[in-house]
Design an enzyme around this catalytic site. Structure first.
Site, PDB file in Angstrom:
ATOM      1  N   ASP A   1      36.567  44.536  99.784  1.00  0.00           N
ATOM      2  CA  ASP A   1      37.360  45.365  98.854  1.00  0.00           C
ATOM      3  C   ASP A   1      37.503  44.603  97.542  1.00  0.00           C
ATOM      4  O   ASP A   1      36.971  43.488  97.395  1.00  0.00           O
ATOM      5  CB  ASP A   1      38.732  45.719  99.461  1.00  0.00           C
ATOM      6  CG  ASP A   1      39.200  47.089  98.980  1.00  0.00           C
ATOM      7  OD1 ASP A   1      39.342  47.265  97.756  1.00  0.00           O
ATOM      8  OD2 ASP A   1      39.401  47.990  99.806  1.00  0.00           O
TER       9      ASP A   1
ATOM     10  N   HIS B   1      35.759  49.945  94.916  1.00  0.00           N
ATOM     11  CA  HIS B   1      36.387  48.862  95.686  1.00  0.00           C
ATOM     12  C   HIS B   1      35.479  47.634  95.721  1.00  0.00           C
ATOM     13  O   HIS B   1      35.383  46.953  96.748  1.00  0.00           O
ATOM     14  CB  HIS B   1      36.729  49.331  97.113  1.00  0.00           C
ATOM     15  CG  HIS B   1      37.869  50.309  97.131  1.00  0.00           C
ATOM     16  ND1 HIS B   1      39.189  49.927  97.190  1.00  0.00           N
ATOM     17  CD2 HIS B   1      37.881  51.672  97.044  1.00  0.00           C
ATOM     18  CE1 HIS B   1      39.968  50.998  97.161  1.00  0.00           C
ATOM     19  NE2 HIS B   1      39.206  52.071  97.063  1.00  0.00           N
TER      20      HIS B   1
ATOM     21  N   CYS C   1      27.943  48.721  85.737  1.00  0.00           N
ATOM     22  CA  CYS C   1      27.361  49.508  84.647  1.00  0.00           C
ATOM     23  C   CYS C   1      27.396  48.700  83.347  1.00  0.00           C
ATOM     24  O   CYS C   1      26.416  48.652  82.614  1.00  0.00           O
ATOM     25  CB  CYS C   1      28.143  50.803  84.468  1.00  0.00           C
ATOM     26  SG  CYS C   1      27.911  51.961  85.826  1.00  0.00           S
TER      27      CYS C   1
ATOM     28  N   GLU D   1      37.848  56.624  96.641  1.00  0.00           N
ATOM     29  CA  GLU D   1      38.462  56.209  95.390  1.00  0.00           C
ATOM     30  C   GLU D   1      37.457  55.554  94.431  1.00  0.00           C
ATOM     31  O   GLU D   1      37.606  54.398  94.073  1.00  0.00           O
ATOM     32  CB  GLU D   1      39.620  55.249  95.680  1.00  0.00           C
ATOM     33  CG  GLU D   1      40.714  55.899  96.501  1.00  0.00           C
ATOM     34  CD  GLU D   1      41.804  54.933  96.951  1.00  0.00           C
ATOM     35  OE1 GLU D   1      42.978  55.350  96.926  1.00  0.00           O
ATOM     36  OE2 GLU D   1      41.494  53.791  97.326  1.00  0.00           O
TER      37      GLU D   1
ATOM     38  N   CYS E   1      27.617  55.276  81.290  1.00  0.00           N
ATOM     39  CA  CYS E   1      26.562  54.264  81.471  1.00  0.00           C
ATOM     40  C   CYS E   1      25.166  54.854  81.197  1.00  0.00           C
ATOM     41  O   CYS E   1      24.793  55.878  81.792  1.00  0.00           O
ATOM     42  CB  CYS E   1      26.647  53.733  82.895  1.00  0.00           C
ATOM     43  SG  CYS E   1      25.219  52.786  83.393  1.00  0.00           S
TER      44      CYS E   1
ATOM     45  N   CYS F   1      23.066  55.139  84.493  1.00  0.00           N
ATOM     46  CA  CYS F   1      23.513  56.247  85.363  1.00  0.00           C
ATOM     47  C   CYS F   1      23.118  57.592  84.738  1.00  0.00           C
ATOM     48  O   CYS F   1      22.614  58.491  85.430  1.00  0.00           O
ATOM     49  CB  CYS F   1      25.025  56.207  85.557  1.00  0.00           C
ATOM     50  SG  CYS F   1      25.571  54.818  86.570  1.00  0.00           S
TER      51      CYS F   1
ATOM     52  N   TYR G   1      48.477  56.592 108.833  1.00  0.00           N
ATOM     53  CA  TYR G   1      48.399  55.419 107.957  1.00  0.00           C
ATOM     54  C   TYR G   1      49.561  54.483 108.315  1.00  0.00           C
ATOM     55  O   TYR G   1      50.679  54.639 107.821  1.00  0.00           O
ATOM     56  CB  TYR G   1      48.434  55.846 106.477  1.00  0.00           C
ATOM     57  CG  TYR G   1      47.057  55.959 105.864  1.00  0.00           C
ATOM     58  CD1 TYR G   1      45.983  56.386 106.622  1.00  0.00           C
ATOM     59  CD2 TYR G   1      46.822  55.616 104.532  1.00  0.00           C
ATOM     60  CE1 TYR G   1      44.704  56.483 106.070  1.00  0.00           C
ATOM     61  CE2 TYR G   1      45.549  55.711 103.971  1.00  0.00           C
ATOM     62  CZ  TYR G   1      44.497  56.142 104.748  1.00  0.00           C
ATOM     63  OH  TYR G   1      43.246  56.228 104.200  1.00  0.00           O
TER      64      TYR G   1
ATOM     65  N   ASP H   1      50.188  51.572 107.542  1.00  0.00           N
ATOM     66  CA  ASP H   1      50.739  50.653 106.529  1.00  0.00           C
ATOM     67  C   ASP H   1      51.988  51.282 105.892  1.00  0.00           C
ATOM     68  O   ASP H   1      52.739  50.593 105.206  1.00  0.00           O
ATOM     69  CB  ASP H   1      49.702  50.304 105.454  1.00  0.00           C
ATOM     70  CG  ASP H   1      49.083  51.530 104.789  1.00  0.00           C
ATOM     71  OD1 ASP H   1      48.887  52.556 105.479  1.00  0.00           O
ATOM     72  OD2 ASP H   1      48.788  51.466 103.583  1.00  0.00           O
TER      73      ASP H   1
ATOM     74  N   TRP I   1      46.098  49.339 106.410  1.00  0.00           N
ATOM     75  CA  TRP I   1      45.766  48.734 105.118  1.00  0.00           C
ATOM     76  C   TRP I   1      46.683  47.532 104.904  1.00  0.00           C
ATOM     77  O   TRP I   1      47.885  47.593 105.183  1.00  0.00           O
ATOM     78  CB  TRP I   1      45.926  49.764 104.001  1.00  0.00           C
ATOM     79  CG  TRP I   1      44.994  50.923 104.179  1.00  0.00           C
ATOM     80  CD1 TRP I   1      45.324  52.183 104.597  1.00  0.00           C
ATOM     81  CD2 TRP I   1      43.574  50.925 103.990  1.00  0.00           C
ATOM     82  NE1 TRP I   1      44.197  52.964 104.669  1.00  0.00           N
ATOM     83  CE2 TRP I   1      43.106  52.217 104.302  1.00  0.00           C
ATOM     84  CE3 TRP I   1      42.644  49.956 103.594  1.00  0.00           C
ATOM     85  CZ2 TRP I   1      41.767  52.576 104.234  1.00  0.00           C
ATOM     86  CZ3 TRP I   1      41.305  50.303 103.517  1.00  0.00           C
ATOM     87  CH2 TRP I   1      40.876  51.600 103.832  1.00  0.00           C
TER      88      TRP I   1
HETATM   89  C1  ACM Z   1      41.693  54.897 101.546  1.00  0.00           C
HETATM   90  O1  ACM Z   1      42.859  54.924 101.965  1.00  0.00           O
HETATM   91  N1  ACM Z   1      41.429  54.435 100.333  1.00  0.00           N
HETATM   92  C2  ACM Z   1      40.590  55.356 102.364  1.00  0.00           C
HETATM   93 ZN    ZN Z   2      25.730  52.738  85.673  1.00  0.00          ZN
END
Ligand code: ACM
Ligand code: ZN
Length: 531
Positions: A198, A261, A274, A325, A334, A337, A419, A421, A468
């Site tokens: 991450d 991440h 990028c 995310e 970019c 891209c 979740y 956490d 998490w």
């Molecule tokens: C996540 O909680 N970012 C999968």
């Molecule tokens: Zn790029």
């Protein structure tokens, strides 16, 4: 008093007493609740002179047989012999093709002994876990080998029953993960998803890219604490972990989160971004806008090399590619891209995301694996062989419907139920502005198929809780956040829906609080239930 009246009163007393006995008898405390349980009157007492008689077909199940010996030894302080049938045989382990489920078993305890039937070593393993729970805890009985007569038939509702650990945010020593596996396996979880990479750390040795660990496994502090944090697992260590987990019938699914991440990657290899610059391994939670570039060939080469090494460590058929995310800001600007976008005639970067995963999936196909992906609605398409994980706190029914329409298989890790956490009660930590409370009752109240029938829910393969670890600095804290909520989840994953009951679960919990205490494992005491 008239004789008739006296007789009637006596009758009522006896009837009331019998009902009470029956209520007592009906009370087993197994978690997760088995498919069928029938308690009858009577006790069998296991003692040191007894022996274990094993079907020839199970003689190679050394791992399970020695586990059986250990479980008993912990209770009666004697290691029972494994023999062919003799006059002392009291435990009978039988290979039984009649058990249809590959994780199923039957367990019968009566006046003449303990009868375990299974068809696979996994089934045998789960029968032993159930037997372990049937023994009285020291405070419950003065006779440690005392077992109520019972007849159990059991098999899981879902094939996939997972917990996810996040050593990327906080590194956990290997032995801590082994302890975690021990406990989860005892509640019949069969998958450990390891979030190995991450923004906050890269935790796996990759021989071809040594800077991933030299630079990417270290951060200078965590949320302003001024203390450096670091750690990674060597390939040898992870192979050992995989082997260990296998003895507990737990499969480990590694996650290499992409294309977002990735700050720990970019700190080590900035040219994969990028717009290359000096990047740092992140020190605060949050979503970074820096993605790996979808237009640079070296990014695809990087992932092919990394995933090939990962496949050499984790032999199972699934690999997690993250996919969550990943804001498209950089890709929109970019030139690399944008060139792919125009060359391929794409209208939007969401299609570029689909293209990115199709290319990575080609590597997985070569490696004989299928991808797990955090489900994001905006991604135009997902590879057909993907497992989508439902996680966001958006309308889960809508998302489930989308996943089904796309023809994907689904794992339910819906945030509001799974979740772990999230704080467990109002006064709990972490205190963030955005995390909802996820009480034990809420964890229990998890319907993985959201009311769909068995036929309609064919595409849902199971459940998962995510731990998490931004706010979980060590394994004690992880255990505190996992249990007892994971006990609730174990019933969502294993027990048939008609056998689940919050009232029954609450009653069973005392036994498990005692078990955790006796084993010295941390859990949150669910004080709100004692009011
Ligand atoms: C996540 O909680 N970012 C999968
Ligand atoms: Zn790029």
């Amino acid at each position: 008093m008239h004789m008739k009246t006296i007789r009637a009163i006596i009758y009522l007393f006896v009837a009331f007493y019998a009902i009470n006995i029956n209520a007592q008898l009906a009370k087993t405390t197994i978690i997760p609740e088995p498919l069928k349980v029938n308690v009858s009157e009577g006790k069998f007492v296991l003692s040191p002179h007894h022996s274990i008689c094993v079907d020839k077909k199970f003689e190679e199940a050394q791992n399970e047989l020695s586990l059986l010996q250990q479980v008993i030894e912990q209770r009666i302080e004697s290691k029972l012999k494994i023999t062919r049938k003799d006059k002392n045989s009291a435990i009978f382990v039988k290979y039984d093709k009649g058990i249809k489920s590959k994780e199923g078993y039957s367990l019968n305890i009566n006046a003449s002994g303990i009868y375990i039937n299974a068809f696979t070593q996994a089934g045998l393993f789960y029968a032993i876990q159930t037997l372990d729970q049937l023994f009285p805890e020291p405070i419950e009985s003065k006779i440690p080998g005392e077992l109520a007569h019972v007849s159990i038939e059991d098999s899981p509702r879902f094939e996939y029953r997972a917990l996810m650990l996040d050593p990327a945010r906080h590194y956990f020593p290997l032995d801590d993960i082994k302890n975690y596996i021990d406990v989860m396996a005892s509640y019949k979880f069969n998958t450990l998803h390891l979030h190995l990479t991450d923004d906050h750390g890269w935790r796996v040795e990759i021989k071809k890219y040594p800077l991933l660990t030299e630079i990417g496994s270290k951060r200078k502090e965590t949320m302003g604490d001024g203390r450096p944090h670091e750690g990674f697992y060597s390939q040898v260590e992870l192979k050992e972990l995989v082997k260990y987990a296998k003895t507990k019938h737990v499969e480990i699914i590694p996650e290499i989160d992409m294309p977002g991440h990735g700050m720990a990657i970019l700190a080590a290899y900035p040219d994969l971004a990028c717009f290359p610059k000096d990047f740092e391994v992140s020190t605060v939670p949050g979503v970074s806008k820096e993605l790996l570039c979808s237009g640079k060939e070296e990014v695809y080469q990087f992932y092919e090399d990394v995933l090939t090494e990962i496949a050499g460590i984790f032999p199972n058929a699934k690999m997690h590619l993250g996919g969550d995310e990943a804001p498209l800001d950089r890709w929109e600007k970019c030139p690399h891209c944008q060139k792919v976008l125009s060359d391929k005639g794409m209208a939007h970067e969401d299609e570029l995301m689909a293209y990115f995963f199709e290319r990575i999936n080609k590597v997985l196909i070569k490696l004989g694996k299928d991808p797990l992906l955090w489900y994001e609605s905006n991604v135009k398409t997902y590879p057909k062989n993907s497992y989508a994980i439902l996680w966001r706190n958006e309308d889960p029914d809508d998302k489930m419907c989308e996943i089904q329409k796309r023809g994907l298989k689904m794992i339910n890790a819906y945030g509001r139920n799974a979740y772990f956490d999230y704080p467990q009660w109002e006064g709990d930590i972490p205190k963030t502005t955005w995390m909802p409370i996820l009480s034990l009752e809420k964890a229990y109240d998890f319907d993985p198929v959201r009311g769909l029938s068995e036929e309609e829910s064919y595409f849902i393969i199971g459940v998962q809780a995510c731990l998490w670890a931004e706010y979980l600095p060590n394994i004690d804290r992880v255990f505190y956040m996992t249990y007892p909520r994971a006990l609730a989840l174990s019933e969502a994953g294993w027990s048939s829906d008609k056998n689940r009951s919050w009232e029954k679960f609450k009653r069973k919990l005392n036994k498990h609080i005692l078990r955790f205490a006796n084993k010295g494992i941390n859990m949150r005491f669910p004080f709100e239930l004692k009011k």
